[in-house]
Design an enzyme around this catalytic site. Structure first.
Site, PDB file in Angstrom:
ATOM      1  N   ALA A  65       0.841  -1.198   0.000  1.00  0.00           N
ATOM      2  CA  ALA A  65       0.000   0.000   0.000  1.00  0.00           C
ATOM      3  C   ALA A  65       0.875   1.246   0.000  1.00  0.00           C
ATOM      4  O   ALA A  65       1.975   1.238   0.571  1.00  0.00           O
ATOM      5  CB  ALA A  65      -0.886  -0.015   1.237  1.00  0.00           C
ATOM      6  N   GLY A 111       0.961  -5.268   0.888  1.00  0.00           N
ATOM      7  CA  GLY A 111      -0.243  -5.419   0.066  1.00  0.00           C
ATOM      8  C   GLY A 111       0.044  -6.057  -1.284  1.00  0.00           C
ATOM      9  O   GLY A 111      -0.840  -6.680  -1.879  1.00  0.00           O
ATOM     10  N   GLU A 114      -0.107  -9.585  -0.530  1.00  0.00           N
ATOM     11  CA  GLU A 114      -1.517  -9.957  -0.314  1.00  0.00           C
ATOM     12  C   GLU A 114      -2.255 -10.107  -1.642  1.00  0.00           C
ATOM     13  O   GLU A 114      -3.082 -11.006  -1.810  1.00  0.00           O
ATOM     14  CB  GLU A 114      -2.199  -8.918   0.580  1.00  0.00           C
ATOM     15  CG  GLU A 114      -1.709  -9.036   2.026  1.00  0.00           C
ATOM     16  CD  GLU A 114      -2.198  -7.912   2.923  1.00  0.00           C
ATOM     17  OE1 GLU A 114      -2.031  -6.735   2.541  1.00  0.00           O
ATOM     18  OE2 GLU A 114      -2.733  -8.203   4.003  1.00  0.00           O
TER      19      GLU A 114
END
Ligand code: COA
Length: 254
Positions: A65, A111, A114
């Site tokens: 992110a 992220g 992820e």
């Protein structure tokens, strides 16, 4: 026209989704999340796409992110927009009917990891590093990492990665089952396309059904399967015919 921060191209039934913010190592901002959401919509509806490749431009797959963007959000924006949207969008990729292959061309952090975990398979270039550095920033992997990582590599190794924030290289990741294959960097995309072509040559409905079965079909998918089956029974034809002819149906159980 401004360059898209996430690009979509479709060739020979294979869609390639490219995170395209190389100067920031493909750190995910809100605009990229929105674009991923729109791309998931398009892929979900596009019956010509049989396999999806997910990769990054430049020297990273994705470093997670955008730290500058999320750190300026209010708590409510963080919860509603950032965490919940990210969760929902990654889940959409995980639930795409087509197999999704994450092609890890460089740093795969936070992220980014992820997102890679939301894919069905992961190919990595030699030397790629993977990590969950969130605890080093005093935060947690909030886009499904605490669930998807242990499901893939077991709680113990997942805890090691998440508690330490340490980097794991592609070779170790392969040994842990975190990536399926490690390939020389210059051969990575060719190998990804070869695997995609192999999958795309198979019966798409069969491939997609097996994906749902392995992942544990959600209720909507179960209803879709049951609905398709029921609609093509002789009983369904009889039911519709009886309605049209204004008579009671004679069901046979076929
Ligand atoms: N969010 C926002 N911007 C990021 C970023 C992130 N997660 N990661 C890197 N960037 C930006 C840097 O600020 C830099 O921008 P600038 O050139 O405008 O200063 C650019 O991307 C290149 O990063 P840089 O750190 O200079 O590259 P590097 O090769 O020296 O280091 C990393 C690469 C991945 C080791 C390092 O960038 C890093 O640790 N990033 C943070 C990863 C992270 O913690 N992710 C979890 C986020 S929740």
């Amino acid at each position: 026209m401004p360059t898209e921060l996430v690009q979509l191209s479709i060739t020979n039934s294979v869609a390639t989704v490219t995170l395209n913010r190389p100067d920031k190592l493909n750190a995910l901002n809100g605009e990229m999340l929105d674009r991923l959401d729109a791309i998931a919509d398009e892929l979900d509806r596009n019956r010509d796409v049989r396999v999806v490749l997910l990769t990054g431009a430049g020297k990273a797959f994705c470093v997670g992110a955008d730290i500058f963007e999320w750190s300026s959000l209010s708590p409510l924006e963080m919860g509603r927009r950032w965490i919940r949207d990210g969760h929902r969008i990654f889940e959409r990729f995980a639930r795409l009917p087509q197999p999704v292959i994450a092609v890890l061309n460089g740093y795969t952090f936070g992220g980014g990891l992820e997102l890679a975990l939301a894919a069905d398979l992961r190919l990595a270039a030699v030397g790629v590093q993977l990590s969950f550095p969130e605890v080093k920033l005093g935060i947690i992997p909030g886009w499904g990492g605490t669930q998807r990582l242990p499901a893939l590599i077991g709680a113990s190794r997942a805890k090691q990665m998440i508690f330490s924030g340490a980097r794991v290289d592609a070779a170790v990741a392969e040994g842990w089952g975190l990536v399926n294959e490690v390939v020389a960097a210059e051969e990575l995309m060719a190998r990804a396309h070869q695997l995609a072509a192999e999958i795309a040559a198979n019966g798409p409905v069969a491939v997609q059904l097996t994906k749902q079965l392995i992942d544990g079909a959600e209720m909507a998918s179960l209803e879709a399967l049951a609905g398709s089956l029921a609609s093509y029974t002789e009983d369904a034809q009889e039911g519709v015919a009886a309605f049209r002819e204004r008579r009671a149906p004679q069901f046979s159980g076929r």
